[in-house]
Write a protein that holds these residues in place. Structure first.
Motif, PDB file in Angstrom:
ATOM      1  N   LEU A 262       5.456 -19.345 -14.534  1.00  0.00           N
ATOM      2  CA  LEU A 262       4.660 -18.750 -13.468  1.00  0.00           C
ATOM      3  C   LEU A 262       5.312 -19.004 -12.116  1.00  0.00           C
ATOM      4  CD1 LEU A 262       1.336 -20.121 -14.889  1.00  0.00           C
ATOM      5  CD2 LEU A 262       1.800 -17.682 -14.585  1.00  0.00           C
ATOM      6  N   PRO A 263       5.179 -18.042 -11.196  1.00  0.00           N
ATOM      7  CA  PRO A 263       5.759 -18.246  -9.862  1.00  0.00           C
ATOM      8  C   PRO A 263       5.005 -19.284  -9.033  1.00  0.00           C
ATOM      9  CG  PRO A 263       4.596 -16.142  -9.968  1.00  0.00           C
ATOM     10  CD  PRO A 263       4.626 -16.693 -11.363  1.00  0.00           C
ATOM     11  N   GLY A 264       3.770 -19.584  -9.387  1.00  0.00           N
ATOM     12  CA  GLY A 264       3.006 -20.555  -8.612  1.00  0.00           C
ATOM     13  C   GLY A 264       1.588 -20.659  -9.124  1.00  0.00           C
ATOM     14  N   PHE A 265       0.790 -21.511  -8.461  1.00  0.00           N
ATOM     15  CA  PHE A 265      -0.551 -21.775  -8.987  1.00  0.00           C
ATOM     16  C   PHE A 265      -1.487 -20.568  -8.879  1.00  0.00           C
ATOM     17  CE2 PHE A 265      -4.940 -23.115  -8.766  1.00  0.00           C
ATOM     18  CZ  PHE A 265      -5.046 -23.746  -9.996  1.00  0.00           C
ATOM     19  N   ASP A 266      -1.393 -19.823  -7.781  1.00  0.00           N
ATOM     20  CA  ASP A 266      -2.294 -18.676  -7.645  1.00  0.00           C
ATOM     21  C   ASP A 266      -2.098 -17.679  -8.788  1.00  0.00           C
ATOM     22  OD1 ASP A 266      -3.319 -19.838  -5.432  1.00  0.00           O
ATOM     23  OD2 ASP A 266      -2.340 -18.505  -3.985  1.00  0.00           O
ATOM     24  N   ALA A 267      -0.844 -17.520  -9.202  1.00  0.00           N
ATOM     25  CA  ALA A 267      -0.563 -16.629 -10.332  1.00  0.00           C
ATOM     26  C   ALA A 267      -1.223 -17.156 -11.604  1.00  0.00           C
ATOM     27  CB  ALA A 267       0.941 -16.474 -10.525  1.00  0.00           C
TER      28      ALA A 267
ATOM     29  N   GLN B  45       2.235  -6.686 -13.583  1.00  0.00           N
ATOM     30  CA  GLN B  45       1.621  -7.011 -12.296  1.00  0.00           C
ATOM     31  C   GLN B  45       2.416  -8.056 -11.521  1.00  0.00           C
ATOM     32  OE1 GLN B  45      -1.098  -5.744 -10.832  1.00  0.00           O
ATOM     33  NE2 GLN B  45      -1.624  -4.308 -12.461  1.00  0.00           N
ATOM     34  N   GLY B  46       3.431  -8.630 -12.176  1.00  0.00           N
ATOM     35  CA  GLY B  46       4.237  -9.638 -11.492  1.00  0.00           C
ATOM     36  C   GLY B  46       3.628 -11.025 -11.497  1.00  0.00           C
TER      37      GLY B  46
END
Lengths: 465, 465
Positions: free
Chosen positions: A231-236, A310-311
């Protein structure tokens, strides 16, 4: 203090309350009963008693109540907070001889078990009837169902099935004075007055001794679909979780987050292999159990594909067999190896509101790095349930530095409105921090209830409060 | 008894505790506040007060506690057990002015609401954030979330999402003496000491007044697959339910049984149309909600086909649109029309262990037919949750015959180890029967808790116990 004569008389009456040979004293007390997995130091108990039935538990408690003698209920002794370590002068009550699965009723979706049954035994009995007891955790071969209920155990699949609290339909409990409280309800719906069971679920043996339980069963599963994603980060991660829960209609059975440091350590020290390359800030293990994993596969793949488009995912690998599902779990189960590597370590089991986990972990890292430059730490957890674990070390919580780490971490958890214990309980270990997560009014009510239900304070004294 | 001077002074202080105009007395008390949907007769209250915030609720309770003045908390007044009808001389506390949705946090899967928010408002706010508040029942436009939690409300989809208890993460409660108990937890996992919320969930206003709640949200759904099936008998219903839960991995969102008499009456008197011909002993409405009902259809159809091949179904009709799903529910919602037809009626909301529902219904029919030959009755219910409803009439529970029917029904429920109240609570209406479903030890502990938390007995006196 009781005189030696009083004590001998007490032990004579204790022996008379149970079966011959069921009371041990002094050097005959099993050494395994003197500590639990927490490593918290305990006192020297007076006696160890192994009742065979509820009536014997009742007789033991009535005697201890009358004598003002402390009692420590003991299950499988796998607790991590010290809730079952002996108090000085206490009678240890082992539930090990009350381990029967008394009834399995798959049609009603329930089973009736004695408190000393191990989780593994309960799971096997449910499976033999085509059902599933959904609570699962690593200590399954040793931990007992009574202890799991007394500590409201969690584990890997809380996101789908809930904690112990959610899997208990009925309980039989013996109160401090020996009163047997039969609450062996068998109905999912029962509003005939206030439900009293929650007074004992998670009370860590301070309000009563659990002797039997009616457990809720779920339909059996044949396996799972699972993916490991970068994952690119926590929000993702949050976006992915909510997307998956919606797309799979609530069937997500695990959502485990592993930060980069955990992932690297699991590979280096935990003996796991790498289904995805290192380099991402965050990894998630996402799982959907079901009765027919092959039939469920298209929905699971479609969910991942939509997330990819969705990225929200940087990378993903899908398990193509139950063997590969197990491989993914090996990453998560590398905790045991990591703990061995970091020994001694200071470990945390905390929770914060799900959306704030990312900020909270960042705050923890910043504060610890400033205070203890170079301190090794790894972060992971049942993030789908708001629960994160943190391992730091090598250091011990008996050192001033270890205590300072605890103060820092629990202070930040408090500031985020979180809990200093997500699933392990308070026991002895977290008593100093309870006030970080409970208001003075709550602590006062807890103390009031304790005094009200156990006026002589014999039940697991010194634990929790 | 207070003197008139005392009473005037009390009212003066009550008015000072809240906003101008928030206290009504005598003929100014809203007539709607004098009764609830139960029709239970109430007493004449002293005053009706509408606090605007938790601090005002606290001030009102502190005053009433100091004066020994009874208090009746009131929500939407849709209860069916009389839990909110006025006591003589009581202060009625309406939560209607505390109706805000304070926060919706879809990422964390929760919302923070004031107790007076209606269920409809809560559902709408969740849906606006792409989530779902899963509790649903017919009174959604009037019932308030505080009252629903105080009575542990159930409804149509308990089998999938649980009762109110299972959908509450946090609560704010004001105790009898005005102490505010903040327990606004936001984490699914929190074992920082005993969870105190369950003391108030289902306590029917006897242990505290709920002022705010953190509610758990689920992913939103777009619709449902549903089928109406005719069954050869009750055992087939249990087999079908367990099969469906396994095949659909726990996604069954409703499993409603309708016995032949209910089905016929729903068509004749309830205004429903017949998707299947009459003649079967039992009908079931089985539903699976989801985010993409079209994508879910093959699994649902395969589940039904397998059941058909096994001989568990006599006949089945599948909904081909959300309109047809609604048509099936119209059969179940025909209850309102049936109640009008049977007026006056004696109605039951009971539960027994799921596997024994068939035998229990047979025993109820046999006993009532012997005692009251020709008595009209219909049986239906949320059987997947162990909950059945029974309507008999025309007769009233104020008649000796009505009371004899109650004695017969509740006696049989007791013999089956069931509950005299599955989802409606005890209130005033079921007080005489509480001992049929709770042991003397439980009743003693309930009374002990009540005395301990509300020593002056001001909170909803005469209800439940």
């Amino acid at each position: 203090m009781p005189t030696p004569t009083d004590q001998a008389e007490f032990l004579r009456r204790l022996a008379a309350a149970v079966a011959p040979g069921a009371v041990k004293t002094g050097a005959d007390i099993p050494s395994a009963a003197l500590h639990d997995w927490s490593g918290e130091p305990g006192g020297t108990p007076l006696a160890h008693v192994t009742p065979r039935c509820t009536a014997q538990v009742s007789a033991v408690l009535a005697l201890c109540h009358a004598s003002g003698r402390p009692v420590v209920p003991q299950g499988g002794l796998t607790g991590l907070a010290g809730g079952a370590v002996p108090s000085t002068g206490a009678v240890l009550i082992s539930l090990a001889a009350m381990a029967a699965v008394e009834e399995v009723d798959p049609a009603s979706g329930l089973m009736l078990v004695q408190a000393g049954a191990t989780l593994h035994k309960v799971q096997e009995a449910a499976a033999a009837a085509g059902m599933m007891f959904a609570l699962d955790l690593g200590a399954r071969g040793s931990c007992q169902i009574g202890g799991m209920i007394a500590t409201n155990a969690g584990g890997n699949r809380v996101i789908r099935y809930g904690m112990a609290r959610d899997l208990v339909l009925g309980l039989e409990v013996v109160l401090a004075d020996g009163t047997v409280l039969p609450m062996l309800n068998r109905m999912p719906k029962n509003n005939a007055g206030l439900d009293l069971k929650p007074l004992f679920i998670g009370s860590e043996g301070t309000l009563g001794v659990i002797t039997r339980a009616v457990l809720r069963l779920h339909p059996g599963v044949a396996g799972a679909n699972a993916a490991l994603v970068a994952l690119p980060g926590f929000d993702a991660a949050v976006t992915l979780l909510r997307h998956a829960q919606r797309a799979l209609s609530g069937r997500v059975s695990a959502f485990e987050l592993m930060w980069a440091d955990y992932y690297a350590a699991a590979l280096t020290h935990g003996g796991a292999r790498a289904p995805l390359p290192e380099g991402a800030p965050l990894y998630a293990l996402i799982e959907m159990q079901g009765a027919d994993p092959d039939a469920d596969r298209p929905a699971f793949e479609a969910m991942l594909e939509a997330a990819f488009e969705q990225g929200w995912l940087a990378d993903a690998v899908l398990a193509h067999s139950q063997r590969e599902v197990a491989d993914f779990w090996a990453l998560r189960d590398a905790v045991a190896g990591l703990l061995a590597h970091y020994t001694p370590s200071v470990n945390f089991d905390v929770s914060v509101p799900l959306a704030q986990i990312g900020d909270c972990v960042a705050a923890l890292r910043t504060a610890l790095a400033a205070q203890f430059p170079g301190l090794p730490m790894v972060v992971f957890g049942h993030a789908g349930d708001s629960n994160i674990h943190l391992i730091t070390g090598p250091i011990t919580d008996h050192d001033p530095a270890g205590q300072a780490i605890e103060a820092t971490v629990y202070g930040i958890i408090r500031d985020f409105g979180g809990s200093v214990s997500a699933e392990h309980g308070i026991g002895l270990h977290k008593k100093p921090w309870l006030g970080h997560s409970r208001s003075p009014a709550e602590l006062a009510l807890l103390a009031h209830l304790k005094a009200s239900l156990d006026p002589r304070g014999i039940l697991n004294p010194g634990k929790v409060l």
